[in-house]
Design a protein around this motif. Structure first.
Motif, PDB file in Angstrom:
ATOM      1  N   SER A  21     -24.410  -6.361 -10.781  1.00  0.00           N
ATOM      2  CA  SER A  21     -24.066  -6.882  -9.455  1.00  0.00           C
ATOM      3  C   SER A  21     -24.707  -8.255  -9.260  1.00  0.00           C
ATOM      4  CB  SER A  21     -24.522  -5.928  -8.358  1.00  0.00           C
ATOM      5  OG  SER A  21     -25.896  -6.102  -8.093  1.00  0.00           O
ATOM      6  N   LYS A  51     -13.897   0.888 -13.081  1.00  0.00           N
ATOM      7  CA  LYS A  51     -15.190   0.824 -12.412  1.00  0.00           C
ATOM      8  C   LYS A  51     -15.089   1.067 -10.918  1.00  0.00           C
ATOM      9  CE  LYS A  51     -15.697  -4.218 -12.194  1.00  0.00           C
ATOM     10  NZ  LYS A  51     -16.191  -4.706 -10.930  1.00  0.00           N
ATOM     11  N   GLU A  52     -13.888   0.890 -10.343  1.00  0.00           N
ATOM     12  CA  GLU A  52     -13.765   1.195  -8.909  1.00  0.00           C
ATOM     13  C   GLU A  52     -13.830   2.706  -8.653  1.00  0.00           C
ATOM     14  OE1 GLU A  52     -11.475  -0.329 -10.704  1.00  0.00           O
ATOM     15  OE2 GLU A  52      -9.487   0.581 -10.472  1.00  0.00           O
ATOM     16  N   ASN A  53     -13.741   3.493  -9.709  1.00  0.00           N
ATOM     17  CA  ASN A  53     -13.833   4.950  -9.535  1.00  0.00           C
ATOM     18  C   ASN A  53     -15.237   5.487  -9.785  1.00  0.00           C
ATOM     19  OD1 ASN A  53     -11.182   5.020  -8.911  1.00  0.00           O
ATOM     20  ND2 ASN A  53     -10.486   5.900 -10.842  1.00  0.00           N
ATOM     21  N   VAL A  55     -19.232   5.747  -8.613  1.00  0.00           N
ATOM     22  CA  VAL A  55     -20.097   5.629  -7.432  1.00  0.00           C
ATOM     23  C   VAL A  55     -21.522   6.013  -7.814  1.00  0.00           C
ATOM     24  CG1 VAL A  55     -20.498   6.348  -5.059  1.00  0.00           C
ATOM     25  CG2 VAL A  55     -18.164   6.294  -5.942  1.00  0.00           C
ATOM     26  N   TYR A  68     -27.867  -0.845  -5.809  1.00  0.00           N
ATOM     27  CA  TYR A  68     -27.652  -2.244  -5.420  1.00  0.00           C
ATOM     28  C   TYR A  68     -27.392  -3.133  -6.628  1.00  0.00           C
ATOM     29  CZ  TYR A  68     -29.281  -1.208  -0.687  1.00  0.00           C
ATOM     30  OH  TYR A  68     -29.422  -0.714   0.579  1.00  0.00           O
ATOM     31  N   MET A  70     -25.809  -2.201  -9.429  1.00  0.00           N
ATOM     32  CA  MET A  70     -24.626  -1.819 -10.200  1.00  0.00           C
ATOM     33  C   MET A  70     -23.384  -2.362  -9.496  1.00  0.00           C
ATOM     34  SD  MET A  70     -25.547   0.018 -12.823  1.00  0.00           S
ATOM     35  CE  MET A  70     -23.916   0.579 -13.287  1.00  0.00           C
ATOM     36  N   ASN A  71     -22.528  -3.031 -10.244  1.00  0.00           N
ATOM     37  CA  ASN A  71     -21.310  -3.563  -9.624  1.00  0.00           C
ATOM     38  C   ASN A  71     -20.225  -2.474  -9.592  1.00  0.00           C
ATOM     39  OD1 ASN A  71     -19.499  -5.241  -8.436  1.00  0.00           O
ATOM     40  ND2 ASN A  71     -18.943  -6.319 -10.310  1.00  0.00           N
ATOM     41  N   THR A  72     -20.567  -1.405  -8.874  1.00  0.00           N
ATOM     42  CA  THR A  72     -19.624  -0.300  -8.659  1.00  0.00           C
ATOM     43  C   THR A  72     -19.724   0.016  -7.164  1.00  0.00           C
ATOM     44  OG1 THR A  72     -21.358   1.351  -8.978  1.00  0.00           O
ATOM     45  CG2 THR A  72     -20.115   0.683 -10.945  1.00  0.00           C
ATOM     46  N   TYR A  73     -19.113   1.097  -6.721  1.00  0.00           N
ATOM     47  CA  TYR A  73     -19.394   1.544  -5.361  1.00  0.00           C
ATOM     48  C   TYR A  73     -20.779   2.175  -5.350  1.00  0.00           C
ATOM     49  CZ  TYR A  73     -14.724   0.480  -3.758  1.00  0.00           C
ATOM     50  OH  TYR A  73     -13.593  -0.192  -3.396  1.00  0.00           O
ATOM     51  N   GLY A  74     -21.501   2.004  -4.244  1.00  0.00           N
ATOM     52  CA  GLY A  74     -22.858   2.542  -4.198  1.00  0.00           C
ATOM     53  C   GLY A  74     -23.307   2.834  -2.788  1.00  0.00           C
ATOM     54  N   PHE A  75     -24.205   3.805  -2.668  1.00  0.00           N
ATOM     55  CA  PHE A  75     -24.713   4.190  -1.344  1.00  0.00           C
ATOM     56  C   PHE A  75     -26.183   4.570  -1.495  1.00  0.00           C
ATOM     57  CE2 PHE A  75     -23.461   7.021   2.597  1.00  0.00           C
ATOM     58  CZ  PHE A  75     -24.267   6.231   3.403  1.00  0.00           C
ATOM     59  N   ARG A  93     -13.705  13.651  -2.516  1.00  0.00           N
ATOM     60  CA  ARG A  93     -13.094  12.840  -3.563  1.00  0.00           C
ATOM     61  C   ARG A  93     -13.309  13.409  -4.958  1.00  0.00           C
ATOM     62  NH1 ARG A  93     -12.035   7.689  -2.215  1.00  0.00           N
ATOM     63  NH2 ARG A  93     -10.975   7.728  -4.205  1.00  0.00           N
ATOM     64  N   LEU A  96     -13.428  10.846  -8.210  1.00  0.00           N
ATOM     65  CA  LEU A  96     -14.433   9.828  -8.539  1.00  0.00           C
ATOM     66  C   LEU A  96     -15.431  10.325  -9.584  1.00  0.00           C
ATOM     67  CD1 LEU A  96     -15.268   8.632  -4.909  1.00  0.00           C
ATOM     68  CD2 LEU A  96     -13.732   7.512  -6.555  1.00  0.00           C
TER      69      LEU A  96
END
Lengths: 342, 623
Positions: A21, A51-53, A55, A68, A70-75, A93, A96
């Motif tokens: 990221s 990579k959009e799949n 998280v 933060y 990783m250039n993926t979805y993150g929480f 989901r 994912l």
């Protein structure tokens, strides 16, 4: 059974860079987390998942800053709750690929309850538990994996807590995949990450990680060349439990139901303990082995198939719809005991 | 056993018309009083009456028999006119044992009907209830009330003596005898109960036969026994025409979610940990998988709320529920949804507290917890249903607002609404406002905290959307970019932004409806389950010619934009609540009006009488 997160067949070709990221990494210089981050980013292209799949869910602590970077979805959620957040996300989901990043404090102290339940439910998640045997982000108090008598800022005369063994805990909870790797063994770490990521159900991977500021060299038995040679027990499916220098090979064997270290040359091949990932009872014995009485096992202790939480629930939903049709609120509202007022 | 029994009207017995009646069934918690009450409610619904119910039971599942604390009761008011509450004083009390008599007798009106099962008034039960002698032998009791002593146990056993059931099984059917008697007294149709018995005990014909026979025996006893001089008819109420069904608050909340799932075309993930009085919602939802309702019985309250948040992050409707103690545990999680700006619906079915408090009793004391019960500045939208049926609309509205504004919405129901039921006109699903969720898919110009100018909502992005990969979390973030930020001015900006976003929900609130004159001597302001009692009390003062009005708030945060103006149109403002004065504090702080509280915290709904008295008193002090 489907592998969660599997994307279209023509999955794009990624490199490690695609998963970095744009955020500055803010761990202390020399922290073991850097090596883990690098290994994870390097492993991602091999998963064959868009990579959009992907998280990454985390709780609180040094390790939990992971998403933060990783250039993926993150929480980045709250302390100890990542397994619960991930369970809810999984039910919403099923498509994912979900990783949970946690630490010894986050995952086994404040979040111990959630860890227990996510493991017994066998939700499809890959859990990476960074174990550094210390609280780093709060600046150096002892953790649930710190050794008895540990002197820290909050235990100046030594800790009175007996430590929890993450692998024994996970196996006790009914985990279907339990493994251990080390931050300074990049190749083994990458191999273990792939194994864990491909497991169907909850994969629990303990990564022995160095906190060079508050608990430096806690895992020195596996860092220092001499002791590593002496104590590391590489677990490999179908291979006997052999370790130590080639000229002084040792074996872990079963004496009744008690593991015992012997000279490899002193026992016939038939008496050797051959590693079997499907044997959870054997894994429970392995989980308790530790230096100096025993070698330290690294690798996959157990990998078994078991019913997967969200597959059961979503299958119930699918069956309900196929047998009785999708829900219709207008029909429901007028069903059963109703009466008309003219 | 399939024949139906028409209410027999013999010329010998006088039939009197009543406007309304309040009946309470009371007995041991194992006596089946809740079931008896529910069946009597169904019979009354069939008769076309308007109804309000009040189940009241101990927290213990099977409290020791015969004890005062083991008494369980079910009260309902039914009428030929609008019925707003389960009623204050009883017209009829059915007491199945001495303990039930002791606990409930003081609520019976002088001259009220008192029906007792004499068989239970033995030495043992009298001792347990603390009666030194049998109160039924005291002539004063029969002077004060219309006492009917019936040996229900013996009559029950006689009616089914030939059936092959053991003594205990036979005795257990005596609640149907009581139901039969009271059904006769109030001319209720037996059909619905006979139908219910047939269905419920389809697998056990003997039990079904026994219950049906005992019910009819009770009914016949009322008709033929010499003791009842008259019985009563309550004409059908003039409710607006349409299709009706009985609705409890918990079921209405669940069905409101089903409607929201269907209209939004999104799955609901409902995380909950069993707790009284909220568990019924989980059980109801678990039956409706066809609506894509995914229920998680979580390991604890925290997991329940965080799983719901995880689901919202994934693009589903995340919902959690509990009662006050569980909401306290969820506080940190709700704060996460506040700062992550994700939709989240939280149901709080309030009960008596603090701590474990009164698990099965009602209270309204979680308003401050809903508004402020989290660390730091964590504003959420707060809604409150007024009646059991209103829970349906409030649940739907909560989902609509949560998804439109990307915010947690907390719904304050309570134990009274949750278990109470009312005849509910079935709504036309198409009349509900749409829930039109648009997930962001456009890469160009995307930032995680970009804001919609009208709602200030940030975009909702489903993971899996190519090119929109991003990270969110609990750490303070820069507005628009969502990057971690410790900048002082940015934090101040974000605190205000989160508050302003919730404030903007005010634009969703319809004009406040005023029950009574638009200006006058006194305004009663209420919220939640006190709606019925307040309305009944206010209408009574209006009939007396007093200048009194009421408003009932369904939106508690933000408050309706026209409320400040309305409050100033009256000389006095009275705020009745089942707490120590929470809304009254908010109104005084928000509007600088000299509002006065009326507060009782007894674990029971407020009574119409006491609110009426409070209005009179305040009016008196005004003159």
């Amino acid at each position: 059974m489907s592998v969660s997160g599997a994307g279209p067949a023509e999955a794009r070709r990624y490199t490690k860079k695609d998963f970095e990221s744009d955020q500055d990494v803010r761990w202390c210089p020399g922290c073991g987390d850097y090596a883990i981050l690098s290994a994870v980013q390097k492993t991602m292209p091999d998963l064959g998942i868009p990579k959009e799949n992907i998280v990454f869910i985390s709780g609180i602590g040094c390790s939990s800053r992971f998403p933060y970077y990783m250039n993926t979805y993150g929480f980045h959620t709250i302390h100890g709750r990542a397994p619960a957040v991930a369970t809810g996300l999984r039910l919403a989901r099923p498509d994912l690929k979900i990783f949970v990043v946690t630490g010894d404090g986050d995952g086994l102290s404040i979040g111990g309850n959630h860890m227990l339940h996510v493991l017994r439910r066998n939700v499809s998640l890959t859990i990476l538990l960074f174990n550094n045997r210390i609280y780093g982000l709060t600046k150096g108090q002892y953790s649930p994996t710190s050794e008895l008598g540990k002197v820290t800022k909050s235990t100046p005369l030594g800790s009175a807590d007996r430590p929890v063994n993450p692998l024994a805990f996970a196996l006790g909870c009914g985990a279907t995949f339990v493994g251990r790797t080390v931050d300074r063994d990049v190749k083994h770490m990458e191999e273990m990450l792939k194994r864990a990521a491909h497991h169907n159900g909850t994969a629990f991977l303990e990564i022995l990680q160095n906190c060079n500021v508050y608990n430096d060299l806690a895992w020195n038995a596996l860092y220092e060349k001499e002791s590593k040679l002496q104590y590391e027990l590489r677990l490999e499916q179908g291979k006997p439990l052999l370790f130590g220098a080639l000229d002084d090979r040792k074996a872990v064997i079963m004496d009744g139901v008690i593991p015992k270290v012997v000279s490899a040359a002193s026992v016939p091949a038939s008496a050797l303990w051959v590693h079997d990932e499907k044997n959870v009872n054997a894994a429970k014995l392995l989980a308790d082995l530790w230096a100096p009485e025993f070698p330290i096992p690294v690798g996959v202790l157990a990998a078994v198939e078991a019913p997967v939480y969200e597959e059961i629930l979503l299958d119930q939903e699918k069956r309900a719809v196929s047998e009785r049709g999708a829900g219709d609120i207008a029909k429901l509202l007028t069903s059963g005991d109703t009466w008309k007022i003219e | 056993m399939s024949e139906t029994v028409a209410p027999v009207r013999t010329a010998a017995k006088q039939l009197r018309e009543l406007d309304r009646a309040v009946v309470r069934f009371a007995g041991d918690s194992g006596d089946g009083m809740q079931l008896t009450g529910e069946q009597f409610t169904t019979e009354s619904a069939w008769a076309g009456n308007d109804i309000a119910t009040l189940p009241n039971f101990p927290a213990e599942i099977r409290a020791p028999a015969g004890t005062l604390f083991g008494v369980s009761s079910f009260q309902l008011q039914f009428g030929s006119q609008r019925v707003y509450t389960p009623g204050d004083r009883l017209d009829c009390l059915v007491a199945m044992n001495p303990a039930a008599l002791k606990v409930h007798l003081s609520d019976l009106k002088p001259g009220g009907l008192l029906v007792v099962n004499t068989n239970a008034f033995d030495k043992r039960n009298l001792d347990k209830a603390g009666y030194p002698s049998n109160p039924l032998d005291d002539p004063a009791l029969a002077e004060r009330y219309r006492l009917h002593k019936v040996d229900m146990t013996a009559l029950t056993l006689e009616a089914i003596k030939d059936l092959s059931l053991n003594q205990k099984e036979k005795e257990r059917t005596k609640n149907f005898f009581a139901l039969g008697v009271v059904s006769w007294i109030y001319t209720r149709p037996l059909e619905p109960t006979l139908e219910w018995i047939k269905k419920k005990f389809a697998k056990n014909q003997v039990i079904a036969e026994a219950n049906a026979r005992v019910l009819k025996a009770g009914h016949a006893f009322g008709e033929t026994a010499e003791i009842f001089a008259e019985h009563y008819a309550v004409e059908a109420a003039e409710l607006p025409p349409g299709l009706y069904r009985a609705m409890t608050g918990n079921r209405a909340l669940a069905w409101g979610l089903l409607a929201a799932a269907q209209r939004s075309k999104l799955p609901v993930v409902y995380g909950a940990y069993p707790i009284t009085p909220a568990s019924g919602i989980l059980e109801e939802l678990a039956m409706h998988k066809r609506f894509r309702i995914r229920t998680i019985q979580a390991e604890d309250e925290i997991a329940a709320v965080t799983a719901a948040i995880g689901a919202s992050f994934g693009g589903a409707i995340g919902v959690t529920a509990s009662s006050g103690p569980g909401i306290a545990l969820k506080g940190e999680g709700i704060g996460l949804a506040v700062t992550a700006e994700l939709p989240l619906v939280i149901f709080d079915i309030q009960r008596g507290g603090p701590s474990t408090g009164l698990p099965t009793k009602t209270e309204q004391a979680d308003l401050m917890q809903a508004l402020y019960g989290r660390n730091s500045e964590s504003p959420v939208v707060v809604l409150a249903p007024a009646t059991p049926g209103d829970c349906f609309y409030i649940a739907y509205e909560a989902v609509r607002i949560a998804t439109k504004y990307m915010t947690p919405v907390l719904v304050l129901s309570d134990g009274f609404l949750a278990n109470g039921s009312e005849p509910w006109p079935v709504p036309d699903i198409n009349s509900l406002p749409p829930i039109d969720v648009q997930f962001r898919t456009e890469k160009e110009g995307f930032f995680p905290y970009l804001r919609d100018p009208a709602t200030l909502a940030r975009p909702w992005v489903r993971p899996g959307t190519p090119g929109l990969e991003h990270r969110i979390g609990g750490i303070e973030k820069q507005d628009v970019t969502g990057n971690i930020s410790y900048d002082p001015d940015n934090h101040d900006h974000m605190v205000r932004m989160r508050a302003e976003k919730v404030r903007r929900v005010a634009q969703e609130i319809p004009p406040t409806s005023i029950n009574g004159p638009a200006t006058g001597d006194l305004l009663v302001v209420g919220w939640g389950g006190t709606y019925g009692a307040i309305t009944a009390a206010v209408e009574r003062t209006q009939l007396e010619g007093q200048s009194v009005a009421s408003v009932h708030l369904r939106y508690l945060n933000p408050l309706p934009p026209d409320l400040g103006h309305i409050l100033r149109e009256y000389r006095k403002v009275l705020v009745p609540e089942i707490n120590s004065g929470q809304l009254v504090r908010v109104l005084r702080a928000e509007y600088l009006v000299d509002a006065v509280g009326f507060n009782r915290v007894r674990g029971l709904p407020l009574a119409t009488d006491e609110i009426y008295e409070a209005i009179k008193q305040l009016l008196g002090s005004a003159s």
